[in-house]
Design a protein around this motif. Structure first.
Motif, PDB file in Angstrom:
ATOM      1  N   GLY A 103       0.802  -1.212   0.000  1.00 41.42           N
ATOM      2  CA  GLY A 103       0.000   0.000   0.000  1.00 41.42           C
ATOM      3  C   GLY A 103       0.833   1.259   0.000  1.00 41.42           C
ATOM      4  O   GLY A 103       0.552   2.210  -0.742  1.00 41.42           O
ATOM      5  N   VAL A 104       1.892   1.289   0.805  1.00 39.13           N
ATOM      6  CA  VAL A 104       2.702   2.521   0.856  1.00 39.13           C
ATOM      7  C   VAL A 104       3.569   2.656  -0.388  1.00 39.13           C
ATOM      8  O   VAL A 104       3.768   3.765  -0.899  1.00 39.13           O
ATOM      9  CB  VAL A 104       3.547   2.600   2.150  1.00 39.13           C
ATOM     10  N   LEU A 105       4.087   1.537  -0.894  1.00 39.45           N
ATOM     11  CA  LEU A 105       4.874   1.621  -2.126  1.00 39.45           C
ATOM     12  C   LEU A 105       4.009   2.071  -3.296  1.00 39.45           C
ATOM     13  O   LEU A 105       4.449   2.864  -4.139  1.00 39.45           O
ATOM     14  CB  LEU A 105       5.530   0.280  -2.444  1.00 39.45           C
ATOM     15  N   TRP A 106       2.773   1.568  -3.344  1.00 39.53           N
ATOM     16  CA  TRP A 106       1.870   1.983  -4.420  1.00 39.53           C
ATOM     17  C   TRP A 106       1.644   3.493  -4.384  1.00 39.53           C
ATOM     18  O   TRP A 106       1.641   4.163  -5.412  1.00 39.53           O
ATOM     19  CB  TRP A 106       0.541   1.257  -4.324  1.00 39.53           C
ATOM     20  N   ARG A 107       1.484   4.046  -3.204  1.00 34.29           N
ATOM     21  CA  ARG A 107       1.265   5.488  -3.093  1.00 34.29           C
ATOM     22  C   ARG A 107       2.478   6.279  -3.583  1.00 34.29           C
ATOM     23  O   ARG A 107       2.329   7.320  -4.221  1.00 34.29           O
ATOM     24  CB  ARG A 107       0.897   5.845  -1.651  1.00 34.29           C
ATOM     25  N   LEU A 108       3.663   5.774  -3.329  1.00 33.19           N
ATOM     26  CA  LEU A 108       4.857   6.446  -3.846  1.00 33.19           C
ATOM     27  C   LEU A 108       4.902   6.392  -5.371  1.00 33.19           C
ATOM     28  O   LEU A 108       5.235   7.379  -6.033  1.00 33.19           O
ATOM     29  CB  LEU A 108       6.121   5.811  -3.269  1.00 33.19           C
ATOM     30  N   TYR A 109       4.558   5.235  -5.932  1.00 27.29           N
ATOM     31  CA  TYR A 109       4.513   5.117  -7.383  1.00 27.29           C
ATOM     32  C   TYR A 109       3.446   6.037  -7.966  1.00 27.29           C
ATOM     33  O   TYR A 109       3.639   6.656  -9.020  1.00 27.29           O
ATOM     34  CB  TYR A 109       4.230   3.669  -7.794  1.00 27.29           C
ATOM     35  N   LEU A 110       2.314   6.138  -7.296  1.00 26.52           N
ATOM     36  CA  LEU A 110       1.233   6.963  -7.807  1.00 26.52           C
ATOM     37  C   LEU A 110       1.609   8.437  -7.826  1.00 26.52           C
ATOM     38  O   LEU A 110       1.290   9.161  -8.777  1.00 26.52           O
ATOM     39  CB  LEU A 110      -0.021   6.739  -6.954  1.00 26.52           C
ATOM     40  N   LEU A 111       2.316   8.885  -6.795  1.00 23.71           N
ATOM     41  CA  LEU A 111       2.775  10.272  -6.786  1.00 23.71           C
ATOM     42  C   LEU A 111       3.672  10.555  -7.986  1.00 23.71           C
ATOM     43  O   LEU A 111       3.559  11.600  -8.633  1.00 23.71           O
ATOM     44  CB  LEU A 111       3.531  10.568  -5.491  1.00 23.71           C
ATOM     45  N   ARG A 112       4.560   9.621  -8.274  1.00 22.40           N
ATOM     46  CA  ARG A 112       5.458   9.811  -9.430  1.00 22.40           C
ATOM     47  C   ARG A 112       4.683   9.769 -10.735  1.00 22.40           C
ATOM     48  O   ARG A 112       4.986  10.526 -11.678  1.00 22.40           O
ATOM     49  CB  ARG A 112       6.546   8.730  -9.441  1.00 22.40           C
ATOM     50  N   ARG A 113       3.667   8.929 -10.804  1.00 25.48           N
ATOM     51  CA  ARG A 113       2.864   8.812 -12.017  1.00 25.48           C
ATOM     52  C   ARG A 113       2.085  10.098 -12.290  1.00 25.48           C
ATOM     53  O   ARG A 113       1.920  10.505 -13.439  1.00 25.48           O
ATOM     54  CB  ARG A 113       1.913   7.624 -11.892  1.00 25.48           C
TER      55      ARG A 113
ATOM     56  N   CYS B 135      10.490  13.136  -6.970  1.00 24.82           N
ATOM     57  CA  CYS B 135       9.700  11.913  -6.775  1.00 24.82           C
ATOM     58  C   CYS B 135      10.534  10.667  -7.035  1.00 24.82           C
ATOM     59  O   CYS B 135      10.372   9.650  -6.340  1.00 24.82           O
ATOM     60  CB  CYS B 135       8.468  11.946  -7.674  1.00 24.82           C
ATOM     61  N   ASP B 136      11.422  10.735  -8.012  1.00 23.41           N
ATOM     62  CA  ASP B 136      12.336   9.612  -8.263  1.00 23.41           C
ATOM     63  C   ASP B 136      13.240   9.377  -7.056  1.00 23.41           C
ATOM     64  O   ASP B 136      13.498   8.229  -6.665  1.00 23.41           O
ATOM     65  CB  ASP B 136      13.201   9.885  -9.490  1.00 23.41           C
ATOM     66  N   THR B 137      13.747  10.461  -6.480  1.00 21.87           N
ATOM     67  CA  THR B 137      14.638  10.346  -5.327  1.00 21.87           C
ATOM     68  C   THR B 137      13.915   9.721  -4.138  1.00 21.87           C
ATOM     69  O   THR B 137      14.478   8.891  -3.422  1.00 21.87           O
ATOM     70  CB  THR B 137      15.184  11.734  -4.939  1.00 21.87           C
ATOM     71  N   ILE B 138      12.670  10.116  -3.925  1.00 27.22           N
ATOM     72  CA  ILE B 138      11.879   9.538  -2.825  1.00 27.22           C
ATOM     73  C   ILE B 138      11.676   8.047  -3.058  1.00 27.22           C
ATOM     74  O   ILE B 138      11.857   7.226  -2.150  1.00 27.22           O
ATOM     75  CB  ILE B 138      10.537  10.274  -2.693  1.00 27.22           C
TER      76      ILE B 138
ATOM     77  N   GLY C 196      11.224   4.466   6.124  1.00 32.43           N
ATOM     78  CA  GLY C 196      10.475   5.389   6.966  1.00 32.43           C
ATOM     79  C   GLY C 196      10.757   6.834   6.597  1.00 32.43           C
ATOM     80  O   GLY C 196       9.841   7.661   6.511  1.00 32.43           O
ATOM     81  N   ALA C 197      12.024   7.156   6.366  1.00 29.97           N
ATOM     82  CA  ALA C 197      12.390   8.515   5.980  1.00 29.97           C
ATOM     83  C   ALA C 197      11.804   8.875   4.615  1.00 29.97           C
ATOM     84  O   ALA C 197      11.343  10.001   4.397  1.00 29.97           O
ATOM     85  CB  ALA C 197      13.905   8.662   5.954  1.00 29.97           C
ATOM     86  N   ALA C 198      11.804   7.923   3.687  1.00 32.70           N
ATOM     87  CA  ALA C 198      11.231   8.172   2.361  1.00 32.70           C
ATOM     88  C   ALA C 198       9.739   8.443   2.459  1.00 32.70           C
ATOM     89  O   ALA C 198       9.209   9.333   1.780  1.00 32.70           O
ATOM     90  CB  ALA C 198      11.498   6.979   1.444  1.00 32.70           C
ATOM     91  N   LEU C 199       9.047   7.693   3.314  1.00 35.01           N
ATOM     92  CA  LEU C 199       7.604   7.892   3.473  1.00 35.01           C
ATOM     93  C   LEU C 199       7.304   9.231   4.130  1.00 35.01           C
ATOM     94  O   LEU C 199       6.358   9.928   3.752  1.00 35.01           O
ATOM     95  CB  LEU C 199       7.003   6.745   4.279  1.00 35.01           C
ATOM     96  N   ASP C 200       8.102   9.612   5.119  1.00 34.47           N
ATOM     97  CA  ASP C 200       7.905  10.921   5.746  1.00 34.47           C
ATOM     98  C   ASP C 200       8.185  12.045   4.752  1.00 34.47           C
ATOM     99  O   ASP C 200       7.497  13.077   4.747  1.00 34.47           O
ATOM    100  CB  ASP C 200       8.814  11.065   6.965  1.00 34.47           C
TER     101      ASP C 200
END
Length: 210
Positions: free
Chosen positions: A82-92, A135-138, A148-152
């Motif tokens: 779920g959290v990885l998907w949200r990171l991908y979605l932000l980049r998308r 977004c790529d860096t995150i 944890g730092a990437a999610l914050d």
């Protein structure tokens, strides 16, 4: 097992909180858990820069993001998927509208009264290119650094984007009520995602992320 629906097409800028249905939710959840942890372990164990870049690049190039969505989009922030998907979605979203995303980030940074712009860490000046690189860096940090730092960091990014969308909505009220409402809704979605990502970071740190 065959599916009755076609593979969904992403419309990230217009509506980025879509959810894909599942024929077997229990099986889907297990597969999401297995694939997300396997991918994280593969990338971290191998530490091959080319693999890392391919994993990060899925959000902005090629059809791979649709495969990830089909596996992970239903998962909540209690899970790694779920959290990885949200990171991908932000980049998308940025891949779909880099100029608009950069504008929202600039507006949100100017309105922020917190350290979120510092935590998010976009390069100045904020441009369509630099917002994509952020977004790529995150995403890259989630796979090879401290998740944890990437999610914050992503949560701070979302709070800034929420402020930017709200600010833009205010300037459009007189001219285009429908667009203003769309931006207000987007601000709420970014704010919700910020809370979800922060919760995911907390679960990662206390070991309760599924």
């Amino acid at each position: 097992m065959t599916r009755d629906h076609q593979r969904p097409v992403l419309q990230p800028t217009a509506d980025f909180d879509w959810i894909i249905g599942s024929d077997e939710p229990g099986a889907s959840h297990r597969i999401a858990q297995q694939t997300s942890w396997a991918l994280l372990d593969r990338v971290r164990t191998g530490a091959d820069p080319s693999v890392v870049e391919r994993v990060v690049g899925l959000a902005s190039t090629g059809p791979g993001i649709d495969d990830i969505a089909e596996l992970w989009a239903r998962e909540g922030t209690h899970s790694l998927a779920g959290v990885l998907w949200r990171l991908y979605l932000l980049r998308r979203v940025v891949a779909g509208d880099a100029e608009g995303s950069a504008d929202l980030f600039r507006r949100g940074s100017a309105a922020a009264l917190t350290i979120d712009p510092v935590v998010a860490g976009a390069a100045e000046p904020v441009t369509p290119v630099s917002i994509g690189e952020l977004c790529d860096t995150i995403l890259r940090g989630a796979f090879v650094g401290d998740l944890g730092a990437a999610l914050d960091r992503a949560a701070s990014y979302c709070r800034i984007m929420a402020l930017g969308a709200a600010d833009l909505a205010d300037t459009r009220d007189v001219h285009d009520d429908a667009h203003a409402q769309q931006l207000t809704t987007r601000a709420l979605r970014y704010s919700t995602m910020a809370q979800e990502l922060h919760a995911g970071a907390r679960r990662w740190r206390d070991g309760s992320l599924a």
